[in-house]
Design a protein around this motif. Structure first.
Motif, PDB file in Angstrom:
ATOM      1  N   ARG A 153       0.689  -1.384   0.606  1.00 13.81           N
ATOM      2  CA  ARG A 153       0.501  -0.135   0.159  1.00 13.81           C
ATOM      3  C   ARG A 153       0.804   1.273  -0.012  1.00 13.81           C
ATOM      4  O   ARG A 153       0.274   2.721  -0.667  1.00 13.81           O
ATOM      5  CB  ARG A 153      -0.779   0.105   1.002  1.00 13.81           C
ATOM      6  CG  ARG A 153      -2.011  -1.181   0.936  1.00 13.81           C
ATOM      7  CD  ARG A 153      -2.753  -1.223   2.428  1.00 13.81           C
ATOM      8  NE  ARG A 153      -4.380  -1.850   2.242  1.00 13.81           N
ATOM      9  CZ  ARG A 153      -3.670  -2.889   3.006  1.00 13.81           C
ATOM     10  NH1 ARG A 153      -2.732  -3.013   4.265  1.00 13.81           N
ATOM     11  NH2 ARG A 153      -4.729  -3.973   3.151  1.00 13.81           N
ATOM     12  N   GLU A 154       2.000   1.139   0.747  1.00 16.34           N
ATOM     13  CA  GLU A 154       2.633   2.332   0.448  1.00 16.34           C
ATOM     14  C   GLU A 154       3.670   2.656  -0.732  1.00 16.34           C
ATOM     15  O   GLU A 154       4.098   3.467  -1.425  1.00 16.34           O
ATOM     16  CB  GLU A 154       3.979   2.154   2.113  1.00 16.34           C
ATOM     17  CG  GLU A 154       4.473   3.438   1.969  1.00 16.34           C
ATOM     18  CD  GLU A 154       6.005   3.738   2.931  1.00 16.34           C
ATOM     19  OE1 GLU A 154       6.076   4.614   3.697  1.00 16.34           O
ATOM     20  OE2 GLU A 154       6.385   2.202   3.313  1.00 16.34           O
TER      21      GLU A 154
ATOM     22  N   GLU B 279       2.637   1.499  -3.686  1.00 11.19           N
ATOM     23  CA  GLU B 279       1.444   1.901  -4.536  1.00 11.19           C
ATOM     24  C   GLU B 279       0.991   3.767  -3.538  1.00 11.19           C
ATOM     25  O   GLU B 279       1.098   4.212  -4.860  1.00 11.19           O
ATOM     26  CB  GLU B 279       0.470   1.339  -4.381  1.00 11.19           C
ATOM     27  CG  GLU B 279      -0.460   1.192  -5.655  1.00 11.19           C
ATOM     28  CD  GLU B 279      -2.252   0.887  -5.031  1.00 11.19           C
ATOM     29  OE1 GLU B 279      -2.390   0.450  -6.388  1.00 11.19           O
ATOM     30  OE2 GLU B 279      -2.441   0.048  -4.251  1.00 11.19           O
TER      31      GLU B 279
END
Length: 934
Positions: free
Chosen positions: A319-320, A322
């Motif tokens: 997530r980070e 992305e």
């Protein structure tokens, strides 16, 4: 670019004589139109974006009915600004008023920058103290400006990099554009985005959108050509993978690779702010990237990355990454970098031992066997026979699947990991790497590997095998290499057969020593049959059959046997495929369509097998077939593509091959600079490498260039020299090298009847040994031309030749003979038939851009259209010519005596025959004697 400056040189020329170096670079093409470069010419420079260019053109056409908008999006390096510039220039060419602004990141902090660019330069208040003006007022003033400009005609507002517009300008333009109704205003904007999406700059609601995606590898190569002169196929594939098909990033990769410095990257700053686990995931993803060339394959299953990285919070790390705009996650839970520069930045500074650890994990996780083997090799530091054996087997499998570049890398790892003392295995793996490197198009590297092997190998069969491979890569001193190899083979009879076969191939097909070539090829074939070696029988038989065909004694049964045996073995990706030799024989015989189909299949096979080494040669065969078919533009395109492929591979000898069809097509189109370059290269290469056939080809190009210019004396000299060279070599197949028919044509145009008669008799004799419809048509053409020169009935033979050549598909040859047929019809007073023949010839020559030949055909058509005279009284000039004909003078002699051209004499004779209702010179001579009372 295919045509660099004349003094530019290819790499790896150290083996050529210095005098030959200057012959390597094609001349730069010059425009024949001159004048200002229009939008069509500019469009030709933007490669790979045909759909976008078409949409831009349609958009500009729609502006007059406005308002209309077009947004061009794509990531940095995809060519947005190039298309924007094209649109601006095209709009101006079509009379639109253009106001433009190009924004940069620093402009966002300066209020009103874009508004000043668009509407500045005058007293309009909209450009004064904008930072202190309310946004609503700025928008109204922008709308007023657009309406005022549009009142005088269509207007294009062009904004490059709209994402960097300052807020005041963006809001003002948005206000104005949304309130346009019927005004002829077009708004063009570009926007940097990685993926197409609903976001549109400036609030555009009623427009078109073009998103620029990745380019294919071959198109990327064309774009790189102007900056990177030579790129091997593996280098191109790697650049395509790393750039994701982005031409700008690919150029950066080559620049940084050649300079040895890493290009500055904004990703280094982003990466420094990430959590350690996130950086670990990115590094594993970068090392996991598949070796496949397809950009879509550059995505990795998330589970593989999770297991290989071993981080606790894998989902959080993804997530980070992305959120930072570094990777994209698909619905299928695959991961991929949005920009390959990010992958490179992630790997920067990574400890080499850490890389080995990751590769070791990936070798157990990667589902692709070839990629798993690659990871295993990269994880292994010290020599280990089991791993080396695994790499050797994986390399062979990759080669079978057409992945020569990966096969070469794996073979290189196999050599590196072979323990000391395993000499046979090391030699076998090193020879395999030479083959794979050459097949992948890395000729210079393959030659270097072979030379290093030769330097350390003692005499013996292993060294003989490397010497044989060396000959494939570079024909220089091929006979020295091969005869040394013959001494090294010892008792290995299978290897002896292969060396004999290569000697026969070199002698017969390259050095023009047909008798020696036949002798060695027969020895190889006999030995191969005794050993029941299918590969030797296939290749030696095909070489022998081709050599015999050139000598005028074809053996189609040998071709049949060779092709049948070739189907039972896997032949080398470096070539010498029997089916190709068979197709050449078909082409020489007149079976053009069959030959072309085989050539196309061979090119397809070369691509499937990943053989970049073969591709230039297969394009050469296709180009030759297209020259024979009279498709000159296609022939040039095939030859030029082949030259680019050969240069990318560092294959100078293939360039010399391709110079022949390119030179012939250029000569027939009267492209003098290219034809001269080709003839010089052919002659220089032939002299430097003991290849007389190349020198004969050079004279063929020169002869056709002179014939195209109407200089038949020079054409005769060139074609006659070509004939003498072919005679010395033993060539006796007029369809393979049309020297005899060319000399007959030139001799008849010069009025040299004795030479034309003598060589036509030779042509008839050679044709009697061949069941070749093409050669029979060439015989008919020669007989008709001689009959025309003798003032005999030439029409039946020439018509028969034209019909045969048309039926076989040899269109340019048919066009040349059709000109002679037109002259014969004119001489016989058959003006309607002559007009039809000349019109058809002129139409064909114009179609293939052979304009000089079209002019000749048109001149004959005009003569056929000329009205019949009203009386039988001859003019003074006509009386002079008639008397000289009666005295036995030929047209060329009459022209010299009266100081006029041969064509003028022919025109006078046509009128004389028509006035007096005569058919040929014999009747005219009788008329003169009767008129003078003799």
């Amino acid at each position: 670019m295919l045509y660099p400056e004349r003094d530019a040189a290819l790499p790896h020329l150290s083996r050529l004589p210095a005098a030959t170096h200057r012959l390597i670079a094609l001349p730069r093409r010059r425009s024949v139109t001159g004048g200002t470069v229009g939008s069509t010419d500019r469009a030709r420079r933007i490669l790979g974006r045909t759909d976008a260019l078409d949409q831009i053109d349609r958009f500009i056409d729609e502006v007059a009915a406005g308002p209309v908008t077009l947004t061009i999006s794509g990531e940095h390096g995809m060519g947005r600004t190039s298309l924007w510039r094209y649109a601006v220039a095209a709009a101006r060419d079509r009379g639109l008023r253009v106001v433009a602004t190009r924004s940069a990141e620093e402009d966002r902090a300066v209020a009103g920058t874009a508004m000043r660019d668009l509407f500045g330069g005058g007293p309009d208040p909209a450009t004064e103290n904008l930072s202190a003006t309310p946004g609503f007022d700025v928008g109204r003033r922008a709308l007023d400006n657009l309406r005022r400009l549009a009142a005088d005609g269509p207007v294009l507002v062009a904004v490059d990099d709209a994402q960097w517009l300052d807020a005041l300008s963006a809001n003002g333009l948005r206000f104005a554009i949304q309130r346009l109704t019927e005004q002829p205003v077009g708004v063009l904007s570009t926007m940097a985005t990685a993926l197409p999406g609903p976001e549109m700059p400036l609030g555009l609601r009623y427009g078109h959108h073009v998103h620029l995606g990745p380019l294919a590898a071959d198109m990327l190569r064309k774009i790189l050509a102007s900056t990177v002169p030579t790129v091997s196929r593996p280098e191109l594939v790697r650049a395509h993978q790393l750039s994701g098909g982005n031409p700008g990033l690919a150029l950066d990769l080559f620049r940084s690779g050649h300079s040895g410095r890493e290009q500055p990257s904004e990703y280094h700053r982003l990466l420094s702010d990430l959590a350690p686990d996130t950086l670990t995931v990115l590094r594993v993803l970068a090392l996991s990237t598949p070796s496949a060339a397809d950009p879509a394959a550059q995505r990795v299953v998330a589970g593989v990355v999770a297991q290989a990285s071993g981080v606790d919070d894998f989902a959080g790390a993804v997530r980070e990454a992305e959120a930072a705009g570094l990777i994209a996650v698909s619905e299928e839970l695959t991961l991929g970098f949005v920009d390959q520069h990010a992958a490179r930045a992630a790997l920067a500074g990574m400890n080499p031992l850490d890389r080995c650890t990751v590769h070791a994990r990936l070798s157990d996780l990667d589902p692709d066997p070839a990629d798993a083997a690659r990871h295993r090799a990269l994880a292994t530091v010290l020599p280990e026979e089991s791993v080396a054996f695994e790499m050797e087997a994986a390399a062979a499998q990759c080669a079978d699947r057409g992945r020569s570049d990966l096969a070469a890398d794996l073979a290189g790892h196999a050599v590196r990991l072979t323990p000391p003392g395993h000499n046979d295995a090391a030699g076998r793996r090193a020879r395999a790497e030479v083959d794979y490197r050459a097949a992948a198009g890395e000729i210079a590297r393959a030659i270097d590997l072979a030379d290093r092997l030769l330097a350390r190998l003692p005499p013996g069969p292993g060294r003989a095998q490397v010497l044989a491979k060396r000959v494939f890569l570079d024909f220089g001193e091929s006979q020295n290499f091969l005869h040394q190899a013959l001494l090294d083979v010892g008792e290995d009879q299978a290897l002896r057969a292969r060396i004999l076969d290569l000697i026969g191939w070199q002698y017969g097909l390259y050095q023009g020593r047909l008798a020696d070539g036949v002798r060695y090829s027969r020895q190889a074939l006999d030995l191969g049959r005794r050993l029941d070696d299918a590969e030797v029988v296939a290749q030696a038989g095909a070489t022998l059959a081709a050599t015999l065909s050139l000598g005028g004694h074809p053996r189609e049964d040998l071709f049949t046997e060779s092709i049948r045996r070739a189907d039972t073995v896997r032949l080398s990706p470096l070539g010498r495929w029997p089916s190709v030799f068979w197709a050449r024989h078909l082409l020489w015989s007149g079976r053009l369509d069959e030959a072309r189909r085989i050539f196309l299949r061979a090119e397809s096979d070369a691509i499937k097998r990943g053989s970049e080494f073969q591709r230039p040669y297969r394009l050469h065969d296709l180009a030759v077939a297209e020259v024979c078919a009279g498709e000159l533009r296609t022939a040039r395109a095939e030859a030029e593509a082949g030259i680019q492929a050969a240069r990318d591979a560092g294959n100078e000898q293939a360039v010399s091959w391709l110079a022949h069809p390119l030179g012939l097509a250029a000569a027939l189109q009267r492209d003098t600079s290219t034809a001269q370059w080709c003839s010089e290269l052919l002659a220089g290469w032939g002299a430097a490498n003991d290849q007389p056939p190349r020198q004969a080809m050079a004279d063929e190009v020169r002869g056709d260039l002179a014939a195209t210019a109407g200089d038949w004396d020079t054409a005769f000299a060139c074609f006659h020299r070509m004939l003498e060279q072919l005679d010395a070599m033993g060539y006796q197949h007029p369809g393979a090298r049309p020297a005899l028919s060319r000399v007959v044509e030139a001799a008849t145009m010069r009025g040299d009847l004795p030479t034309a008669i003598e060589l036509t008799a030779r042509l008839v004799a050679q044709a009697s040994e061949l069941a070749a419809p093409l050669v029979q048509s060439l015989v008919s053409a020669a007989q008709g031309q001689v009959a025309l020169l003798r003032d005999e009935d030439a029409v039946p033979a020439l018509a028969r030749a034209v019909d045969g050549l048309d039926r076989l598909g040899y269109r340019f040859e048919a066009g040349r003979v059709r000109l002679a047929l037109t002259r014969a019809l004119l001489r016989d007073g058959r003006r309607a038939a002559a007009r039809t023949a000349a019109t058809r010839a002129a139409g064909y020559f114009t179609e293939v851009e052979a304009h000089a030949w079209a002019v000749t055909a048109e001149e004959l058509r005009v003569r056929a259209d000329a009205g019949a005279p009203r009386s039988g009284v001859l003019t003074v000039a006509e009386r002079q010519i008639a008397e000289l004909v009666a005295a036995g003078r030929m047209n060329r002699e009459i022209a010299a005596a009266l100081f006029v051209s041969t064509s003028t004499v022919e025109a006078h004779l046509t009128r004389i025959y028509r006035k007096l209702q005569l058919r040929h010179r014999t009747e005219l001579a009788a008329w003169v004697r009767q008129a003078s009372g003799r």
